[in-house]
Design a protein around this motif. Structure first.
Motif, PDB file in Angstrom:
ATOM      1  N   THR A  87       0.839  -1.201   0.000  1.00  0.00           N
ATOM      2  CA  THR A  87       0.000   0.000   0.000  1.00  0.00           C
ATOM      3  C   THR A  87       0.874   1.252   0.000  1.00  0.00           C
ATOM      4  O   THR A  87       0.581   2.220  -0.713  1.00  0.00           O
ATOM      5  N   ALA A  88       1.941   1.221   0.771  1.00  0.00           N
ATOM      6  CA  ALA A  88       2.862   2.360   0.798  1.00  0.00           C
ATOM      7  C   ALA A  88       3.499   2.553  -0.581  1.00  0.00           C
ATOM      8  O   ALA A  88       3.610   3.683  -1.062  1.00  0.00           O
ATOM      9  N   LYS A  89       3.918   1.464  -1.214  1.00  0.00           N
ATOM     10  CA  LYS A  89       4.507   1.565  -2.560  1.00  0.00           C
ATOM     11  C   LYS A  89       3.509   2.181  -3.541  1.00  0.00           C
ATOM     12  O   LYS A  89       3.883   3.022  -4.368  1.00  0.00           O
ATOM     13  N   ASP A  90       2.252   1.761  -3.452  1.00  0.00           N
ATOM     14  CA  ASP A  90       1.225   2.337  -4.327  1.00  0.00           C
ATOM     15  C   ASP A  90       1.095   3.838  -4.105  1.00  0.00           C
ATOM     16  O   ASP A  90       0.998   4.614  -5.059  1.00  0.00           O
ATOM     17  N   ARG A  91       1.094   4.248  -2.849  1.00  0.00           N
ATOM     18  CA  ARG A  91       1.008   5.688  -2.548  1.00  0.00           C
ATOM     19  C   ARG A  91       2.240   6.436  -3.044  1.00  0.00           C
ATOM     20  O   ARG A  91       2.128   7.539  -3.579  1.00  0.00           O
ATOM     21  N   VAL A  92       3.408   5.833  -2.834  1.00  0.00           N
ATOM     22  CA  VAL A  92       4.639   6.479  -3.300  1.00  0.00           C
ATOM     23  C   VAL A  92       4.574   6.643  -4.817  1.00  0.00           C
ATOM     24  O   VAL A  92       4.931   7.695  -5.348  1.00  0.00           O
ATOM     25  N   TRP A  93       4.090   5.619  -5.520  1.00  0.00           N
ATOM     26  CA  TRP A  93       3.995   5.719  -6.973  1.00  0.00           C
ATOM     27  C   TRP A  93       3.035   6.840  -7.381  1.00  0.00           C
ATOM     28  O   TRP A  93       3.334   7.626  -8.276  1.00  0.00           O
TER      29      TRP A  93
END
Length: 186
Positions: free
Chosen positions: A46-52
């Motif tokens: 989820t964090a990776k998705d937000r970072v993207w």
């Protein structure tokens, strides 16, 4: 989209993927100290998705790794809050968690924590009593095994500050566990 637009998009994705690969161990390790394995994986994804989604803005920031670290911590906190609201119990006490061995071994090696019969619950309580920055440094340094350079990058600070913060954290842990602070070399 023309060929040039695809090339720019691909390059941006490659940069993002390389960034995530570089920080995956840090993010997974931190999430794993707070959450069960599946919840930790989910928080990291989820964090990776937000970072993207915020990648363009993050790249313009002076410390992109710190921006991503902040997002990760928000996702871990959200997962913890969700568990509490769902009435899920805390992880069952069982064998001594791996982080206890890592922190205790590192601190005892440095002579900063007394060898004590106090259970890992007491060490956990002492860790939870640290400031957020000190806690992060202890987890990143002693549990995940990052270098001071890597920690400084993640926390948007200097290596000297990481070393100082680690020393302060160990002093606090020693005090909370009945030890005495480290002797400072001048």
């Amino acid at each position: 989209m023309n060929e040039s637009d695809w090339a720019v998009g691909d390059r941006r994705r490659l940069t993002f993927d390389a960034f995530c690969d570089t920080h995956h161990r840090t993010w997974s390790g931190f999430a794993g100290t707070r959450l069960h394995e599946s919840a930790a994986r989910e928080a990291v994804e989820t964090a990776k998705d937000r970072v993207w989604r915020e990648w363009q803005r993050i790249l313009r920031e002076p410390y992109p790794a710190f921006q991503a670290w902040t997002i990760l911590k928000e996702e871990v906190a959200t997962a913890l809050l969700r568990r509490m609201m769902d009435g899920e119990p805390s992880p069952a006490p069982g064998p001594v968690p791996r982080w206890v061995h890592a922190v205790r071994a590192a601190a005892e090696r440095a002579g900063d924590l007394p060898e004590t019969e106090a259970g890992h619950e007491r060490l956990h309580a002492a860790l939870c009593g640290l400031s957020e920055r000190r806690h992060d440094v202890v987890v990143l340094r002693y549990l995940i095994g990052l270098t001071d350079t890597q920690i400084a990058d993640s926390l948007a600070t200097t290596e000297a500050n990481v070393r100082s913060t680690a020393g302060q954290a160990l002093d606090r842990l020693a005090g909370a566990l009945g030890g005495r602070p480290r002797e400072r070399h001048r």
